[in-house]
Design a protein around this motif. Sequence first.
Motif, short mmCIF file in Angstrom:
data_model
loop_
_atom_site.label_atom_id
_atom_site.label_comp_id
_atom_site.label_asym_id
_atom_site.label_seq_id
_atom_site.Cartn_x
_atom_site.Cartn_y
_atom_site.Cartn_z
N CYS A 472 29.15 39.88 43.54
CA CYS A 472 29.71 40.65 42.44
C CYS A 472 31.21 40.37 42.38
O CYS A 472 31.74 39.64 43.23
CB CYS A 472 29.43 42.14 42.59
N LEU A 473 31.88 40.94 41.42
CA LEU A 473 33.30 40.68 41.21
C LEU A 473 34.13 41.91 41.54
O LEU A 473 33.87 43.00 41.02
CB LEU A 473 33.58 40.27 39.76
N GLY A 474 35.15 41.72 42.36
CA GLY A 474 36.07 42.79 42.69
C GLY A 474 37.47 42.46 42.23
O GLY A 474 38.34 42.12 43.05
N PHE A 475 37.69 42.53 40.94
CA PHE A 475 38.99 42.18 40.36
C PHE A 475 39.77 43.43 39.91
O PHE A 475 40.91 43.63 40.28
CB PHE A 475 38.81 41.26 39.15
N THR A 476 39.13 44.27 39.12
CA THR A 476 39.82 45.38 38.46
C THR A 476 40.09 46.52 39.44
O THR A 476 39.24 46.85 40.28
CB THR A 476 38.97 45.90 37.29
N GLU A 477 41.26 47.13 39.27
CA GLU A 477 41.61 48.30 40.08
C GLU A 477 41.91 49.49 39.17
O GLU A 477 42.27 49.30 38.00
CB GLU A 477 42.80 47.98 40.98
N PRO A 478 41.75 50.71 39.70
CA PRO A 478 41.94 51.90 38.85
C PRO A 478 43.29 51.94 38.15
O PRO A 478 43.38 52.39 37.00
CB PRO A 478 41.80 53.06 39.85
N SER A 479 44.34 51.47 38.80
CA SER A 479 45.67 51.57 38.20
C SER A 479 46.09 50.31 37.46
O SER A 479 47.13 50.29 36.81
CB SER A 479 46.71 51.86 39.30
N LYS A 488 46.58 45.94 44.06
CA LYS A 488 47.23 46.61 45.18
C LYS A 488 46.37 46.59 46.44
O LYS A 488 46.86 46.95 47.53
CB LYS A 488 47.54 48.06 44.80
N THR A 489 45.11 46.21 46.32
CA THR A 489 44.26 46.12 47.50
C THR A 489 44.88 45.11 48.48
O THR A 489 45.08 43.95 48.12
CB THR A 489 42.84 45.69 47.11
N GLY A 502 41.82 49.15 50.35
CA GLY A 502 42.07 49.36 48.93
C GLY A 502 40.83 49.79 48.18
O GLY A 502 39.82 50.18 48.77
N GLN A 503 40.92 49.73 46.84
CA GLN A 503 39.83 50.19 45.99
C GLN A 503 39.71 49.29 44.77
O GLN A 503 40.71 48.83 44.22
CB GLN A 503 40.08 51.63 45.53
N LYS A 504 38.48 49.03 44.35
CA LYS A 504 38.21 48.29 43.12
C LYS A 504 37.34 49.15 42.20
O LYS A 504 36.55 49.99 42.66
CB LYS A 504 37.50 46.96 43.41
N MET A 505 37.51 48.93 40.91
CA MET A 505 36.75 49.70 39.92
C MET A 505 35.90 48.74 39.10
O MET A 505 36.24 47.56 38.95
CB MET A 505 37.73 50.47 39.02
N PHE A 506 34.80 49.24 38.55
CA PHE A 506 33.89 48.46 37.70
C PHE A 506 33.37 47.23 38.44
O PHE A 506 33.34 46.13 37.89
CB PHE A 506 34.59 48.07 36.39
N THR A 507 32.96 47.44 39.68
CA THR A 507 32.35 46.36 40.46
C THR A 507 30.86 46.34 40.16
O THR A 507 30.02 46.74 40.98
CB THR A 507 32.62 46.57 41.97
N VAL A 516 31.25 40.16 47.65
CA VAL A 516 32.10 40.48 46.51
C VAL A 516 33.24 39.48 46.47
O VAL A 516 33.85 39.17 47.51
CB VAL A 516 32.64 41.93 46.59
N LEU A 517 33.51 38.95 45.31
CA LEU A 517 34.65 38.07 45.10
C LEU A 517 35.86 38.97 44.91
O LEU A 517 36.03 39.60 43.87
CB LEU A 517 34.41 37.21 43.86
N LEU A 518 36.69 39.08 45.94
CA LEU A 518 37.70 40.13 46.02
C LEU A 518 39.11 39.55 45.92
O LEU A 518 39.50 38.67 46.70
CB LEU A 518 37.56 40.89 47.34
#
Length: 735
Positions: A472-479, A488-489, A502-507, A516-518
């Motif tokens: 899966c993709l781990g690109f987007t972050e909450p902020s 910021k991760t 850190g944290q990712k959103m919409f994974t 996860v592609l982070l």
Amino acid sequence: MQLSLPEDSVPVKEMFERFFASESTPARVRAAEPVGFDAEIWKELVALEVPFMRLSGDSGGSEMSLFDACLMMEQAGRRLAPAPLAESLVALRVLGEVGGDVARDWIAKVRDTGAVLTLALRSVEDGKPQLVPGGAVAHGILTFDGSTLAIELTGASLDAPLTLGGAALGEFTPGQNTRVILASNADAKRIWEAGIEEWKILTAAALIGLSREATEMAAVYACEREAFGQPIGTYQGIAHPLANDIIDADGGAMLQMWVLRALADERKDAGGLISTLFWWASRTATNCVAHSIHTFAGYGLSNEYDIQLYHRRAKAWALALGDPEAELERGGRRLFLGEAASLPDPGTVDVDFESPDVGNPLAEELRTLLTGILDPEKHNLFEENFEAHDWDVHRALGKAGFLFPSWPEKWGGRGADADSARACRNVSAELGWAGLAGGVTGMAGMLVQVAGSPELQDEVLLGFARGDFTSCLGFTEPSGGSDVFAAKTRAVCDGDEWVINGQKMFTSGAELADYVLLLTRTDPDVAKHKGLTLFLVPLKVPGVEIQPVHTFMDERTNATFYADVRISDRYRLGEVNGGVKVMSMALSVEQGGSHYHHQMRKMVDAVLAWAGNEQRDGKPLIEHPNTLSRLARVYTHSAISEAMSARVLATRLAGESDLAYGPASKVFTTEVFIKDSADLLNLSSPASLVRGKEGLGVVEIGYRHSTATSVYGGTSEVLRSMVAERRLNLPRSRA
């Protein structure tokens, strides 16, 4: 697939590019006003045999293809050539088809004396006047009255009223001059109607050229003019409308090629698409010149600036036939009611959009496999979400090498070429298998192949290809939202390991995935885009938490949390702090066009079937002009979308410069998908509000699905900035 300019057409384009740039200068265009005709340019065009380009060889013409004639007309449009080119090309071609002494004499007269022969675009009736482009300077006007083709001699020039933008419009009243009959038989109507269709195509080409040139002029000005200490092109309020305009103008050029291919293949939708091409070119020209004038601001209104010449001619050329919206309705009648149209012979068309699944053995093998395992009762076909994932189907495709057919056989693929791989994607889309988990995993696998260590390649590639596990993709972050480079991760090096927090959103798909592609920040002390590193992180390691997030699209996505996650350095992709370079490869895949045109056409088919049975005002709704226009609009958008998506692949295959074609394709497709799904939902309401997988249910599903498409792979705002910078050479934009 072949979408590059054919080798034989290159000198045609280059010759006319030079000719019109040299001869049809802004000074000459101004000098030709108010009538809009330059006699010297006309003489040069006749000397170059330009009006005879489409005339048959037997009649003494060049018998040039409609494709090459459109190349010429685009260059004429770019330079606002003050001569009735489209009209003369069609009039002389008609003479060649009709034949006879009168036709031969007129062909010789144009060639030997430079006489101007134009045509009345609408059927004539004695005593009923109409404006004729080129009529103000014509020696003869080709006419058709419903049964008879004739040339009406004008003798002296017709009255030339003061008009918006020249075009040598003349007030022509049929029956007041000598009329010479050319033909009055069954063929006359067919020949005439085919000529008018050709005129639409040629004029659309000129409008596309005008649109491109006006937009590029505005872009140049936006780089020169400053406001608040910055070139105005840095501001998205300027850059993004211009990006939209060049996307639409380029889309018009692709639609024109699509139409010519349809003519050559004698496709049943060719006639309808000619009408909608003319509508699209007219609508695009209007928008392009409006935004260009706005970019120049007050200076654009000045007669000293050239952009006002384009602004006026965008309408003067487009409206000579009448309201372009009428062509949209006419296109709908042809596309959906089977209205017949006489069509021109395009000659050789050496461009090819043909879907490579036609006759492709690999695609047919996949079709057989999918047909045998897909069950409409069991599988969520045509659903664009991870809930539609089915491990049995996924693994069956992997076992046969069809998850990633372009991958080398050593990594579980079939070693397929790009055309065959695209053929397989088309078959999957046609049969309703979205396979989102496979699509995302394929992106990760591609990056592992080009930027991963040998150890990582051995660990994941065969497992990915066989369908044993996914990524899966781990690109987007909450902020961060769309600004993925603001990640910021943190990933901190600790010997041979990395520690991630850190944290990712919409994974999306994380609940199914093993990796996860982070995207992580590995150096917080440099510019944000320079301190990033990409990893393929195993999700089964300690410290990873996955929390579901449900959407109104009936889709589960996820928030993922990383607390002191330790991974080996072998999971790093590319260089430390080199994540942007690797990331750009990933985004180029995600932004490289789309298959939403399939869904758009399914929505059209659903509404078409419903409207055929829905009665309004005593007749089926499908017979209402408004219905036809709206369905034709969506059908045209889907054709442009498919053509632009094909251009992305064709450009890569040919190794040509990529002027942000992927971002342009995604912006166009997702934006029309959003607007058109809402419009079709409106058109078929209230029945369209009922959810389901059949009938109008596909419109409701499409409406909900469309809402997120302008976010996937980068928002439309980000992609418009890319188009502005790479296609129009505008400076890096800012809000």
